[in-house]
Scaffold this active site. Structure first.
Site, PDB file in Angstrom:
ATOM      1  N   GLU A  49      12.467  31.362 -21.392  1.00 36.04           N
ATOM      2  CA  GLU A  49      11.554  30.019 -21.845  1.00 36.04           C
ATOM      3  C   GLU A  49      12.645  29.234 -22.932  1.00 36.04           C
ATOM      4  OE1 GLU A  49       8.660  32.227 -23.715  1.00 36.04           O
ATOM      5  OE2 GLU A  49       8.070  33.444 -22.711  1.00 36.04           O
ATOM      6  N   HIS A  97      10.015  38.154 -27.687  1.00 32.22           N
ATOM      7  CA  HIS A  97       9.507  37.574 -29.319  1.00 32.22           C
ATOM      8  C   HIS A  97       8.023  37.151 -29.185  1.00 32.22           C
ATOM      9  CE1 HIS A  97       9.163  35.429 -24.654  1.00 32.22           C
ATOM     10  NE2 HIS A  97       8.324  35.121 -25.216  1.00 32.22           N
ATOM     11  N   HIS A 146       5.541  39.607 -26.819  1.00 35.91           N
ATOM     12  CA  HIS A 146       5.883  39.454 -25.409  1.00 35.91           C
ATOM     13  C   HIS A 146       7.592  39.952 -25.450  1.00 35.91           C
ATOM     14  CE1 HIS A 146       5.556  35.970 -21.702  1.00 35.91           C
ATOM     15  NE2 HIS A 146       5.960  37.863 -21.537  1.00 35.91           N
ATOM     16  N   TYR A 149       4.138  24.831 -34.406  1.00 33.23           N
ATOM     17  CA  TYR A 149       3.501  25.650 -33.354  1.00 33.23           C
ATOM     18  C   TYR A 149       2.425  26.522 -33.722  1.00 33.23           C
ATOM     19  CZ  TYR A 149       4.398  29.237 -29.188  1.00 33.23           C
ATOM     20  OH  TYR A 149       4.560  29.767 -28.360  1.00 33.23           O
ATOM     21  N   HIS A 187      -6.185  36.072 -25.325  1.00 31.84           N
ATOM     22  CA  HIS A 187      -5.713  34.882 -25.237  1.00 31.84           C
ATOM     23  C   HIS A 187      -4.818  34.474 -23.370  1.00 31.84           C
ATOM     24  CE1 HIS A 187      -2.911  31.824 -25.401  1.00 31.84           C
ATOM     25  NE2 HIS A 187      -2.553  31.399 -26.171  1.00 31.84           N
TER      26      HIS A 187
END
Length: 434
Positions: free
Chosen positions: A338, A368, A332, A347, A289
């Protein structure tokens, strides 16, 4: 204040940061100079500067306005009793935070009174950083407004808006955005019964398109898809309330004429709209990704090269084809901060709890990633090509920590159990498989 006709088709000019020009009446734009001694239509010339005079030419933003009365024709401003909800920053809080959508108020509330400050990076007198708001309104503005504190990026989630500005009229709805330069006078009319959405106030350098690098000369948000209004004016000599936001506070004065009296203008310090559905999404066609920076629509550079003051990033419908890959956004911990919102659908990193109109905040080094349900499904998934549809999430990503407001930390929309979405993550480690 009269409302511009709600259903007539609007005209726009195409391009990004162009040297635009537009006149509502022939002869409104002087030829060969900016400030003639006597304008042929009796208009006043006024320069509207969005950058310092001496910045590099490719960074400069300024527009010349030709108006019936100059903006200087106003009495003193007085501080308003009613201020924006959530102006006060809350205590330091490193926790991951998530909010449900804010309800449309029951009492009449216009766009400005419907603002709620959720988080900000710094005091409003700093020439950098951002402030993040949500809005919920049910009545059109009968006054005009401008912010001296920063450039406004408006992201509707529910309900269409008609934004009357000094340079013309523009319409936006969900899946579209509008950017209004610092200091531009405007009024927001509701084209539906109510409206709700998000707002990023950029206190730093003006938003621009990101560099494309090896992507090449096309892709992401293409310049021709940005739309700037054409000149439109009203000639009314009657009382109009003008509100300004200055260092986070609201101040008001009373004009005796419409502030939307610009008959012609030229320059590049302009409002514009963009349809997020036109974003040319880039992704992997092999494995892994990619970093979410490939989804950047607009950026404001920060003091450190490559570290944005603010990136506006979207997660639009797209094909997922990566082989042998955990396809959701990975787990992450990030130097950057963010703030996320959801315009439509779901989402792909959150199976539940993150609904349209909701928000989340993951500050610097807050761990997260996909919730437990999403992670389990992704690990077990049959990796056939599939398209993620009915989705549009976005992120305001900034190099500075976003401090939640006191109101944001105390409001009933704050989810007390957000951390629970990562509870019960299965232990799948098996050293015997090595």
């Amino acid at each position: 204040m009269a409302i511009h006709s709600s259903f007539e088709a609007l005209a726009y000019q195409s391009g990004f940061a162009n040297q635009f020009s537009s006149e509502a009446l022939p002869g409104a734009l002087p030829m060969g100079q900016n400030s003639p001694q006597k304008h042929p239509l009796g208009l006043y010339a006024e320069q509207f500067s969005g950058t310092a005079f001496t910045v590099a030419r490719n960074e400069a933003r300024r527009t010349w306005l030709y108006r019936i009365k100059p903006s200087a024709a106003h009495p003193r401003y007085q501080r308003m009793d009613r201020q924006i909800t959530g102006r006060e920053q809350g205590p330091i809080n490193p926790n991951r935070l998530r909010w449900n959508a804010f309800d449309i108020p029951a009492e009449p509330v216009d766009f400005i009174d419907g603002l709620i400050a959720l988080a900000s990076t710094s005091a409003a007198d700093q020439a950098e950083g951002v402030s993040v708001y949500v809005y919920a309104a049910n009545t059109s503005m009968q006054r005009a407004f401008f912010s001296a504190d920063g450039e406004w990026l408006i992201v509707p989630q529910q309900g269409r808006l008609r934004i009357i500005t000094e340079m013309g009229v523009l319409d936006i709805g969900p899946l579209e955005i509008a950017v209004l330069p610092r200091g531009l006078k405007f009024s927001v009319q509701l084209l539906d019964g109510s409206a709700r959405g998000y707002l990023c106030e950029n206190h730093g350098g003006v938003l621009r398109l990101p560099e494309l690098g090896p992507i090449g000369s096309n892709g992401l948000a293409n310049p021709r898809d940005f739309l700037t209004p054409v000149a439109w004016f009203e000639e009314r000599d009657e009382p109009v309330q003008l509100v300004q936001k200055f260092l986070g506070e609201l101040w008001t004065t009373q004009l005796q004429h419409s502030p939307f009296d610009v008959v012609g203008w030229h320059g590049n310090n302009v409002p514009y709209t963009y349809d997020l559905r036109r974003f040319n999404t880039i992704g992997t066609v092999s494995y892994d990704h990619p970093d979410p920076s490939i989804f950047t629509v607009l950026t404001s550079p920060g003091a450190v090269h490559g570290q944005a003051n603010i990136d506006f990033v979207i997660f639009p419908p797209r094909w997922m084809v990566a082989e042998n890959t955990f396809r959701p956004p990975w787990f992450h911990r990030n130097l950057m901060n963010e703030f996320m919102g959801l315009i439509d659908g779901a989402y792909d990193a959150k199976a539940e709890g993150f609904m349209p109109g909701g928000s989340s905040l993951h500050n610097c080094m807050s761990a997260h990633g996909p919730d437990n349900i999403t992670a389990e499904k992704a690990i077990a998934a049959d990796l056939k090509p599939h398209k993620i549809e009915n989705t549009m999430a976005f992120m305001f990503e900034t190099g500075k920590v976003l401090r939640p407001s006191l109101h944001a930390l105390a409001c009933p929309q704050l989810q007390a159990d957000y951390d629970a979405c990562w509870n019960g993550m299965a232990r799948t480690f098996n050293k015997e498989s090595s």
